[in-house]
Design a protein around this motif. Structure first.
Motif, PDB file in Angstrom:
ATOM      1  N   LYS A 130       0.716  -1.166   0.044  1.00 44.95           N
ATOM      2  CA  LYS A 130       0.011   0.023  -0.022  1.00 44.95           C
ATOM      3  C   LYS A 130       0.912   1.154   0.211  1.00 44.95           C
ATOM      4  N   GLY A 131       0.690   2.152  -0.970  1.00 49.55           N
ATOM      5  CA  GLY A 131       1.238   3.485  -1.006  1.00 49.55           C
ATOM      6  C   GLY A 131       2.521   3.330  -1.893  1.00 49.55           C
ATOM      7  N   ARG A 132       2.662   2.126  -2.279  1.00 48.47           N
ATOM      8  CA  ARG A 132       3.953   1.900  -3.055  1.00 48.47           C
ATOM      9  C   ARG A 132       3.325   1.576  -4.495  1.00 48.47           C
ATOM     10  N   PHE A 133       2.463   0.461  -4.624  1.00 48.36           N
ATOM     11  CA  PHE A 133       1.987   0.002  -6.028  1.00 48.36           C
ATOM     12  C   PHE A 133       0.949   0.679  -6.367  1.00 48.36           C
ATOM     13  N   TYR A 167      -2.033  -3.320 -15.593  1.00 43.82           N
ATOM     14  CA  TYR A 167      -0.759  -2.941 -15.070  1.00 43.82           C
ATOM     15  C   TYR A 167      -0.418  -2.831 -13.593  1.00 43.82           C
ATOM     16  N   LEU A 168       0.945  -3.019 -13.388  1.00 43.46           N
ATOM     17  CA  LEU A 168       1.123  -2.806 -11.906  1.00 43.46           C
ATOM     18  C   LEU A 168       2.127  -1.759 -11.837  1.00 43.46           C
ATOM     19  N   GLN A 169       2.082  -0.744 -11.282  1.00 43.09           N
ATOM     20  CA  GLN A 169       3.340   0.169 -11.029  1.00 43.09           C
ATOM     21  C   GLN A 169       4.055   0.106  -9.822  1.00 43.09           C
ATOM     22  N   MET A 170       4.959  -0.291  -9.815  1.00 44.36           N
ATOM     23  CA  MET A 170       5.591  -0.663  -8.559  1.00 44.36           C
ATOM     24  C   MET A 170       6.779   0.484  -8.112  1.00 44.36           C
ATOM     25  N   ASN A 171       6.541   1.377  -7.040  1.00 46.97           N
ATOM     26  CA  ASN A 171       7.561   2.270  -6.936  1.00 46.97           C
ATOM     27  C   ASN A 171       8.386   2.004  -5.329  1.00 46.97           C
ATOM     28  N   SER A 172       9.541   2.580  -5.030  1.00 51.89           N
ATOM     29  CA  SER A 172      10.246   2.346  -3.808  1.00 51.89           C
ATOM     30  C   SER A 172      10.203   0.979  -3.575  1.00 51.89           C
TER      31      SER A 172
END
Length: 127
Positions: free
Chosen positions: A65-68, A80-85
């Motif tokens: 939560k808060g990252r993807f 799509y799956l945007q994955m950050n941090s």
């Protein structure tokens, strides 16, 4: 023939980002809930995120939560799956999945409720 094909995995440093795509064919994505799951070596497959066919309703595992961010483009039959941090513990094989729900506001992070699966794409987070 119904197919799901993931792409976009790879090696990334901690704190980096990746965007996974799942191209679908052979069915009308409008009527399907979709989900992203992952499986790390020696661990059970876990639900990462899902999005309902209608609404949409979106659910995330607490660990992402808060990252993807999950999204879908029905016109392109792609999700799509945007994955950050990204963190070391995000390292896993990532799978997309689809579940026929007609037009429903619900989606589940339980892998045993999904009917169709992609082959998976490896995501490795390492320095």
């Amino acid at each position: 023939q119904l197919q799901l094909v993931e792409s976009g995995g790879g090696l990334v440093q901690p704190g980096g980002s990746l965007r996974l795509s799942c191209a679908t064919s052979g069915f009308n994505l409008d009527y399907y809930a979709i989900g992203w799951f992952r499986q790390a070596p020696g661990k059970e497959r876990e639900g990462v995120s899902c999005i309902s066919s209608r609404g949409p309703t979106i659910n995330y595992a607490d660990s992402v939560k808060g990252r993807f961010t999950i999204s879908r483009d029905n016109a392109k039959n792609t999700m799509y799956l945007q994955m950050n941090s990204l963190k070391h513990e995000d390292t896993a094989v990532y799978y997309c999945a689809a579940k026929w729900t007609h037009l429903s506001y619900e989606c589940s992070l339980r892998s045993d409720t999904y009917d169709y699966w992609g082959q998976g794409t490896q995501v490795t987070v390492s320095s």
